[in-house]
Every structure is written in structure tokens, then in C-alpha cells.
Design an enzyme around this catalytic site. Structure first.
Site: not given
Length: 425
Positions: A34, A39, A86, A261, A332
Site C-alpha cells: 500500500d 496504514r 476506482t 459501489c 466514502r
């Protein structure tokens, strides 16, 4: 054949980390990469800020995993699995930057015979038309001669401890029939639910993007029905329960559609469709309906304040929950933020409480600030909006609401879990 392979997971977010865990339980040589050093440091110390893995699960794979931000460490890998985000930009266009940058980086360490598998949600053609040229350019290797690709769409459900990665059937594909076999074998080794081998990478890419597009359209229908039934004074959830007695009725609840999503993926498909000259009106209209729900909820809150003879400007409202879904830390594309911003535009004071969210993370991303548990404080609010169905909020009683609300007791219930809501979606 796979026993001695080294597998590298590129991107250790909500998708990559659970996948890494599944592979590291089966294989001894797994690399977790990453670009976020914090993280990596946290994972090395045994802490997952997404809460997808607990300390015990991280500890049980520690001997089989190398966590790193150094791309050179990936040189030893034979199989690369890309799980980067994405997103979309502010014009709802696909932002392929993470995919492009990760492909370029992998290309610098790619060797002959290596396989690069993509899991990130994209429109059909991205793997071969966008990612492969980047791999070729930075590696000086030839696609389907020196290296190969696969696509296996992620099917992670953040916060869901029942439908974990190994328990969800996985679609697989490869750039040649032989590589398709290898990719399918790889996933079969960790997915107990089994796999479905698609005939091509494009078919696999398309299968993923329509999963969430279909759900988005169906939720939009439910939301539009809720708008109509609210005008009629009919309880939408009661209507859904009644209609659900027929065996082929699909039961969905109205609500906010956020996250990385369902609220994003349809734009990948519509973008490509419009490039080809087709206007996907149904999908775009569904997106418009779902995106408008936050404003609608804010407007209903204001209307309820007025009905109760309360002032709007300067009123104090408590919002319960800010993540995009229940029992997870994921902020998100959360549409709860849109409710908050709409209320603030009317001069309303908004406090946000979410026991799942790190206040520092929320303030860094949205700058609203998460308050401490209001049910343990003396402050009274003019109204409460129950925006996310966290388990903690399902346990709230009428007495709990009485402790934080003034005598008029305005409860705006977006999720259908409050004991006596004033208004519910």
C-alpha cells in the site's frame, strides 16, 4: 502449481485486506502493498482501522505476510492482485488514476510469466485497453507473450461479518484460456463458495458493473415509490411487506445510496455507453433519484420543524450516524453528509454522533466533527435524524430519545428503527 507462488495484494483497503487474509491463511508467501505508510505501520502492529479484521485475524497470518510500501519488494511476486479504488470525479466521470498508477508501478517489477489480476470495478475494456498498455510500457514486456492478465471482480460487503470474501462465489477470467484456468484455480483455493469462470475479461468486468447498477435502479424505484406514498400518507414499509407476500417480489427498503459501489459504479457503465453514443436514461434517472434523497430528507426535517412551530434557523439537530452503511467505519461517498450540508444551508446547527467513526478521520474528510455520546450529556436538541442503522442505535429506547430531545420529540427516522418516529422514510 500455485504452491510455491508469491502473491502480492496491491491496495490494502476494504477489499484488499480481507483478500490478503484469505490468501495468507492458505499460502506462505504473501505481500501486502500500500502507498499509505501509516496504514502499513498499523497493520504491522496488528491494527486494522477499517475493522474488517480484528487483532486475532491479523495475528494469525503475520508469519506469512510482508507488509510494505516499497514497490521493489514486489519483485519477488509471481501473481499481482490489484484492489485499488476506482472513484468518480466531481463531474461523475471515472477516475482511473489509482489503476493507472498502480499498473505503472507493477510494470517496473514485472517479470516474464507473471500474472496481473485486477479486482477494481471498471467498465468493460479497462483491463485490456487501459491497464495493459501501462504494464507493457513500464515493463518493456509483451502482453500475452511475456506476462498475462486476469480479472476477478471484488465482492466485499464492508461491515458484513457473515458474507466474508471466502463465502461469496467469485467470478474469474483470464487473458488466455490457459491463464483463465490458473486464475480460476487460484481463487478456488480460497473461495469455499466456489467460482464462476467467465468467457473473457470483458464479460467479467461487465458482470461486476451491472451487479451494482441493477441494485441502484431497483432502489431508485423503491425511493420513488416512497416519495409517492409519503404524499398519500401511506407507510411505504407496510406496502413493501404486503407486496412481499408474493414469491417473486423483490423486497428493498427506501433510503440513501452512498458508498464506493452502488453510488459510484453505474457511472462507469453510463460513461462508456455515452462514449459509444448511447444515452442510458433509465440508469442516469435512477442515479438522479437516489442522489436527491438526502435533500428530500433534509426538507422533510425542516417541514416537521415548521409543523411543530419551531424555528428553523438556529435550531439544533442531532444526526445519528454518518457512515454510508451500518456497522462499518466507511465514510466514502456517504450521503448523510449531504443531509448535514443541506440543513446547515438553512442556518441549522448540526451535531453528528457515530460510535463507529474516528473523529479525526471524519474531520479530516468532511470537517463536521463527531461529538461524544450525546445520550450521556445534558444538551437538548430540537430534532434527531436517525440516518444509519448501527446496532447501537437499534438499542435506543423512547427514554433515550427523551433524554436528548425537548418536549416536542421530533424523530426523523431514515432507517425504520426508531421506537416512535415523528416522520419516517
Amino acid at each position: 502449481m500455485l504452491k510455491n507462488k508469491t502473491i502480492a495484494i496491491v491496495g490494502l483497503g476494504y477489499v484488499g485486506l480481507p483478500l490478503l487474509h484469505a490468501f495468507a491463511k492458505k499460502y506462505k508467501n504473501v505481500i501486502g502493498y500500500d502507498i499509505n505508510q501509516t496504514r502499513i505501520d498499523e497493520l504491522k502492529s496488528g491494527y486494522d482501522r477499517t475493522l474488517e479484521l480484528d487483532d486475532k485475524k491479523i495475528d494469525e497470518i503475520k508469519d506469512n505476510v510482508l507488509y510494505t510500501t516499497d514497490i521493489k519488494e514486489l519483485k519477488r511476486a509471481n501473481i499481482y492482485i490489484v484492489t485499488v479504488p476506482t472513484p468518480i470525479d466531481d463531474k461523475n466521470k471515472p477516475d482511473l488514476t489509482p489503476l493507472i498508477m498502480s499498473s505503472r508501478s507493477i510494470g517496473t517489477v514485472l517479470d516474464k510469466g507473471d500474472i496481473v489480476i485486477y479486482e477494481s470495478t471498471v467498465y468493460p475494456g479497462v483491463t485490456e485497453d487501459v491497464c495493459v498498455p501501462e504494464l507493457e510500457k513500464s515493463s518493456n514486456l509483451k502482453f500475452n507473450k511475456d506476462f498475462f492478465c486476469g480479472y476477478s471482480p471484488e465482492r466485499i460487503n464492508p461491515g458484513d461479518k457473515e458474507h466474508t470474501v471466502s463465502k461469496i462465489l467469485k467470478v474469474t477470467s483470464g487473458s488466455t484460456p490457459e491463464i483463465a484456468d490458473v486464475v480460476d484455480e487460484l481463487y478456488k483455493s480460497i473461495i469455499t463458495a466456489g467460482t464462476f469462470r467467465a468467457s473473457s475479461i470483458k464479460v467479467a468486468e461487465a458482470s461486476k458493473v451491472i451487479e451494482n447498477t441493477q441494485r441502484d435502479v431497483l432502489i431508485a424505484l423503491t425511493n420513488e415509490l416512497a416519495l409517492i406514498f409519503n404524499m398519500m400518507g401511506i407507510d411505504t414499509n407496510e406496502v413493501i411487506e404486503a407486496a412481499g407476500t408474493k414469491w417473486n417480489f423483490i423486497k428493498l427498503k427506501p433510503g440513501l445510496v452512498g458508498g464506493h459501489c452502488i453510488g459510484v459504479d453505474p457511472y462507469y457503465l453510463t460513461y462508456r455507453a455515452e462514449e459509444l453514443g448511447y444515452k442510458p436514461n433509465l440508469i442516469l434517472n435512477a442515479r438522479q433519484i437516489n442522489n436527491s434523497m438526502a435533500k428530500y430528507i433534509a426538507e422533510q426535517t425542516i417541514r416537521t420543524l415548521i409543523d411543530k412551530d419551531k424555528k428553523v434557523k438556529g435550531s439544533n439537530i442531532l444526526v445519528l450516524g454518518v457512515t454510508f452503511k451500518e456497522n462499518c467505519t466507511d465514510l466514502r461517498n456517504t450521503k448523510v453528509v449531504d443531509i448535514i450540508e443541506e440543513l446547515k444551508s438553512y442556518g441549522i446547527n448540526v451535531d453528528v454522533y457515530d460510535p463507529w467513526v474516528d473523529p479525526k478521520e471524519e474531520k479530516k474528510k468532511y470537517k463536521h466533527g463527531i461529538i461524544e455520546n450525546p445520550f450521556k450529556k445534558d444538551k437538548k436538541y430540537d430534532a434527531a435524524i436517525l440516518a444509519v442503522a448501527h446496532d447501537e442505535f437499534k438499542k435506543l429506547t423512547q427514554k433515550d430519545y427523551e433524554n436528548v430531545l425537548d418536549n416536542d420529540m421530533i424523530i426523523i427516522d431514515v432507517k425504520g428503527i426508531a421506537p416512535n418516529p415523528t416522520w419516517k422514510l
